[in-house]
Design a protein around this motif. Structure first.
Motif, PDB file in Angstrom:
ATOM      1  N   GLY A 123     -97.449 -36.445 -10.330  1.00 37.15           N
ATOM      2  CA  GLY A 123     -97.542 -36.222  -8.888  1.00 37.15           C
ATOM      3  C   GLY A 123     -97.354 -34.762  -8.507  1.00 37.15           C
TER       4      GLY A 123
ATOM      5  N   TYR B  44    -100.222 -38.241  -2.409  1.00 34.29           N
ATOM      6  CA  TYR B  44    -100.050 -38.927  -3.694  1.00 34.29           C
ATOM      7  C   TYR B  44     -98.700 -38.560  -4.317  1.00 34.29           C
ATOM      8  N   SER B  45     -98.395 -37.266  -4.325  1.00 34.52           N
ATOM      9  CA  SER B  45     -97.120 -36.802  -4.878  1.00 34.52           C
ATOM     10  C   SER B  45     -95.951 -37.369  -4.087  1.00 34.52           C
TER      11      SER B  45
ATOM     12  N   VAL C 194     -95.509 -41.146  -5.034  1.00 40.84           N
ATOM     13  CA  VAL C 194     -94.965 -41.272  -6.385  1.00 40.84           C
ATOM     14  C   VAL C 194     -93.478 -40.924  -6.395  1.00 40.84           C
TER      15      VAL C 194
END
Length: 201
Positions: free
Chosen positions: A49, A104-105, A108
Motif C-alpha cells: 500500500g 488503496y493505501s 490497507v
C-alpha cells in the motif's frame, strides 16, 4: 496565485509524502526492527500500500501538478486557451489516479491496524492473536505476541503513519481535482479569479 501555482504547491507536498510512505512500507518488512522470514510478516505488508499506492502511483500526479505552473498561462501550439484547459484537464485525471492510489493505501492500513500484526503467539504458533481491533485500547493484550519483540507498537506506529499520510494525499489530490476542474472550465487565469490579465501572480 494562478491555478497552476496552487497545483505546484500540492505537487511539492506530495513528493515527500510519497517518499515517507514508501519508507514506512519498507520498514514494515522488518517487524519490530528484526529480519524475519516472509511467512512471519503480516499479510497486509505484502499488499504494498505504501510502496505502490501512496508511493509509485503518487509520483505521477505530483510531477504533473508540479509542472502545471509552467503551463498555466502559456498555452500550447500558439493556442493559449487550449493549452491551459488541456493542462488543467490532464491534472484532473492524474488527481483521480492519486486519489485511487492513496485510497488503496489508506484502506490497507486501516485493515492492518484493525487486524493487528502477525506474530508468535502464546502457544508457539504464528498467527493473528487479535480480533476486531480489541488490542488498540488494551495494551495488556499486546503480550499475546511473544515475538518479534515490539512488533505490535512497530506495526501500529508505521501503519498509523501510512493511514495519516495517505489520508493527506487523498485530500491534496481531491483539492487539485477541484482546482483542475475550475481551470478546465475557466480556461484562463483571469476567469478563475486568480491572476491579472497578463497572467502574473
Amino acid at each position: 496565485m494562478c491555478c497552476g501555482g496552487c497545483a505546484k504547491c500540492l505537487g511539492v507536498t506530495l513528493i515527500p509524502l510519497a517518499v515517507l510512505c514508501t519508507l514506512a512500507n519498507i520498514l514494515l518488512f522488518f517487524p519490530g526492527g528484526n529480519v524475519e522470514t516472509s511467512d512471519h510478516i503480516s499479510e497486509e505488508v505484502w499488499y504494498f500500500g505504501g510502496i505502490l499506492g501512496s508511493g509509485v502511483l503518487m509520483v505521477f500526479p505530483a510531477l504533473v501538478f508540479f509542472g502545471l505552473k509552467n503551463n498555466d498561462c502559456c498555452g500550447c501550439c500558439g493556442n493559449e486557451s487550449c493549452g491551459k484547459r488541456f493542462a488543467m484537464f490532464t491534472s484532473v485525471i492524474f488527481a483521480a489516479v492519486g486519489v485511487l492510489g492513496a485510497g488503496y493505501s489508506f484502506i490497507v492500513s486501516a485493515i492492518a491496524m484493525h487486524k493487528g500484526p502477525k506474530c508468535s503467539m502464546l502457544d508457539g504458533t504464528w498467527g493473528y492473536p487479535f480480533e476486531n481491533g480489541n488490542y488498540l485500547g488494551n495494551q495488556s493484550l499486546w503480550y499475546d505476541c511473544q515475538s518479534p519483540k515490539s512488533v505490535v507498537p512497530w506495526n501500529l506506529t508505521l501503519f498509523s503513519l501510512l493511514l495519516i499520510m495517505s489520508g493527506a494525499q487523498v485530500v491534496l489530490c481531491s483539492i487539485q481535482a477541484v482546482n483542475g476542474l475550475l481551470g478546465t472550465l475557466c480556461g484562463d487565469c483571469k476567469c478563475c479569479g486568480c491572476c491579472g490579465g497578463d497572467g502574473a501572480v
